[in-house]
Design a protein around this motif. Sequence first.
Motif, PDB file in Angstrom:
ATOM      1  N   GLY A 166      -8.674  -4.311   1.803  1.00 33.20           N
ATOM      2  CA  GLY A 166      -8.142  -4.205   3.146  1.00 33.20           C
ATOM      3  C   GLY A 166      -6.648  -4.472   3.140  1.00 33.20           C
TER       4      GLY A 166
ATOM      5  N   GLN B  75       0.808  -1.221   0.000  1.00 32.51           N
ATOM      6  CA  GLN B  75       0.000   0.000   0.000  1.00 32.51           C
ATOM      7  C   GLN B  75       0.841   1.271   0.000  1.00 32.51           C
ATOM      8  OE1 GLN B  75      -3.041   0.165   2.999  1.00 32.51           O
ATOM      9  NE2 GLN B  75      -3.609   2.274   2.534  1.00 32.51           N
TER      10      GLN B  75
ATOM     11  N   GLN C 240     -12.372   9.498   3.066  1.00 35.61           N
ATOM     12  CA  GLN C 240     -13.075   8.435   3.771  1.00 35.61           C
ATOM     13  C   GLN C 240     -14.272   8.967   4.550  1.00 35.61           C
ATOM     14  OE1 GLN C 240     -12.501   5.135   3.478  1.00 35.61           O
ATOM     15  NE2 GLN C 240     -10.926   5.673   2.006  1.00 35.61           N
TER      16      GLN C 240
ATOM     17  N   GLY D  78     -15.566   3.629   1.465  1.00 33.94           N
ATOM     18  CA  GLY D  78     -15.055   4.982   1.312  1.00 33.94           C
ATOM     19  C   GLY D  78     -15.521   5.547  -0.010  1.00 33.94           C
TER      20      GLY D  78
ATOM     21  N   SER E 291     -18.353   7.511   5.638  1.00 35.18           N
ATOM     22  CA  SER E 291     -18.256   6.814   6.915  1.00 35.18           C
ATOM     23  C   SER E 291     -19.568   6.917   7.667  1.00 35.18           C
ATOM     24  CB  SER E 291     -17.133   7.430   7.764  1.00 35.18           C
ATOM     25  OG  SER E 291     -17.478   8.742   8.144  1.00 35.18           O
TER      26      SER E 291
ATOM     27  N   SER F 103     -13.161   2.750  -2.903  1.00 35.49           N
ATOM     28  CA  SER F 103     -13.048   1.522  -2.121  1.00 35.49           C
ATOM     29  C   SER F 103     -11.798   0.732  -2.499  1.00 35.49           C
ATOM     30  CB  SER F 103     -14.289   0.646  -2.336  1.00 35.49           C
ATOM     31  OG  SER F 103     -14.157  -0.581  -1.659  1.00 35.49           O
TER      32      SER F 103
ATOM     33  N   ASN G  34      -5.736   2.715  -5.391  1.00 36.77           N
ATOM     34  CA  ASN G  34      -6.616   1.629  -4.970  1.00 36.77           C
ATOM     35  C   ASN G  34      -6.786   0.593  -6.073  1.00 36.77           C
ATOM     36  OD1 ASN G  34      -7.139   2.316  -2.318  1.00 36.77           O
ATOM     37  ND2 ASN G  34      -8.950   3.513  -2.785  1.00 36.77           N
TER      38      ASN G  34
ATOM     39  N   LYS H 115     -12.765  -8.531   0.177  1.00 38.17           N
ATOM     40  CA  LYS H 115     -13.710  -7.550   0.715  1.00 38.17           C
ATOM     41  C   LYS H 115     -13.069  -6.178   0.720  1.00 38.17           C
ATOM     42  CE  LYS H 115     -16.699  -6.559   4.684  1.00 38.17           C
ATOM     43  NZ  LYS H 115     -17.140  -6.996   6.037  1.00 38.17           N
ATOM     44  N   GLY H 116     -13.762  -5.206   0.159  1.00 37.02           N
ATOM     45  CA  GLY H 116     -13.213  -3.862   0.059  1.00 37.02           C
ATOM     46  C   GLY H 116     -13.563  -3.001   1.253  1.00 37.02           C
ATOM     47  N   THR H 117     -12.829  -1.908   1.400  1.00 34.49           N
ATOM     48  CA  THR H 117     -13.115  -0.935   2.448  1.00 34.49           C
ATOM     49  C   THR H 117     -14.249  -0.018   1.990  1.00 34.49           C
ATOM     50  OG1 THR H 117     -11.468   0.593   1.543  1.00 34.49           O
ATOM     51  CG2 THR H 117     -10.737  -0.955   3.241  1.00 34.49           C
TER      52      THR H 117
END
Length: 496
Positions: free
Chosen positions: A483, A169, A208, A477, A212, A480, A308, A473-475
């Motif tokens: 993780g 990342q 983000q 935001g 949220s 996205s 991303n 599985k994505g975050t």
Amino acid sequence: MGQWMDVQGLLIFLCVLLLVKHLRDVLTNIMPPGPFPLPLIGNVLNIGFSDPLGSFQRIAERYGDVSTLYLGNKPCILLTGYESFKEAFVEQADVFTDRPYFPIVGKLSKGKGLIFSSGHMWRQQRRFALATLKYFGVGKKTLENSILQECRFLCDSIQTERGLPFNPQHLVTGAVANIICGLVFGHRFEYDDHKFHLMQEYLDDIFQLPISNWGRVRDQPLITMLYTRQTDKKSKIKIIKCQYELPFLQEEIRKHKEERDPSNPRDYIDCYLDEIEKCKDSEAEFTEENLIYCVVDLFGAGTETTSNTLRWALLFMVKYPEVQEKVQSEIDQVIGQTRQPLMDDRTNLPYTYAVIHEIQRFANIITFTPPRMANKDTTVGGRLISKGVMVLPLLKSILQDKNEYSTPYEFNPAHFLDENGKFLKKDSFIPFSIGKRMCPGEQLARMELFLFFTSLMQCFTFQPLEGQTLSLKGTIGVSSGPGPFQIHAVPRKCRF
């Protein structure tokens, strides 16, 4: 006791009156179909807090491409499907260019910048940004050379990991951010630069927050009262940091003001400072304050989404090693190991190019684009959209269209290949949206994705840790990403 009964009766009467009024308002309002809203809270329970994006998708599947949701007591239109997007944002582009007001977004951007501004100011700021980025090489060979140089820096940094487990990342985000840094600041940063890392943290906070839980709670006054005690105090602090603690930008602007030569602009900030002095149109709002918001938006459009996507690319290549092997085989045959990839190689790398498109489609990092607002009464898909009503454009349904993709819920590069193995262009593939509000950094992003991805595939084989099961599985935001994950990067035989 009698007084209590009177108060109780009055409360019941008021509740019934409120319910009757709510039913009358909902039933007499000529809106597209959608789930029935509850008084005061609307469809909050239908959307939920754990998986709001999945909830939007299920509502669209049930009620059609143009449906209605109530956020509190305010209706909004959920727009899905390529034909609906084209009708609204291309055929009626001037009707749907404005943004609705959100308290959380207003707190962050004050309606300025490139993404959340509207009207004359937005048109002038966007025109200026596109012209300036083009002037400094977006879509041209000069920028390609800058990206190729950053590709070398990135590959060299990954090489120092010596095949040991690492989280990509930080390095990937740094490499992508340096491209926009070159355009905006006129220089790049080292990946371990503290100021550079701090800048990325602040910008990540900004992008983000709006999606949220606290960001969504902030936009509903009644829900705010109900959930205030459950709000994470750290999230509250983030808004203050994001809005007021951008010293790195202020310092860059100060240096540019001291060192710039108006006859020889070096970057976006130089050009913007020139425009502040020259522009006689006060409504265009070329100011130093607006410059900060525009720079933040350029980083959002030019860093968050592309980094991303590249992290998803690495994750998918580890998850689907047979795809990675086929990409590397094609690169070896066409480019070899003695020179870097070039944009001209795209036509000779149909499988690799298809894989990049499938990464964008399957990852779907922008599930829905920032909301729009109709500036007059109109119709889309035969459904009425009233003036001032917020429109939520859901991209996910377009990128998972069962009529367009044979296996929409699976990673399958064949979606972008014809029967002869040639790259297959699809008009409905719009990860950058369409119309006058489409992402201003689309050309830049396409160039970065191709050059970074092919360079990484040329130089490394990415493998999972032993016994590791990688999650897809994505975050949650505005953009996205996957993780946090760790992988091995096994060097190949690059010699350039």
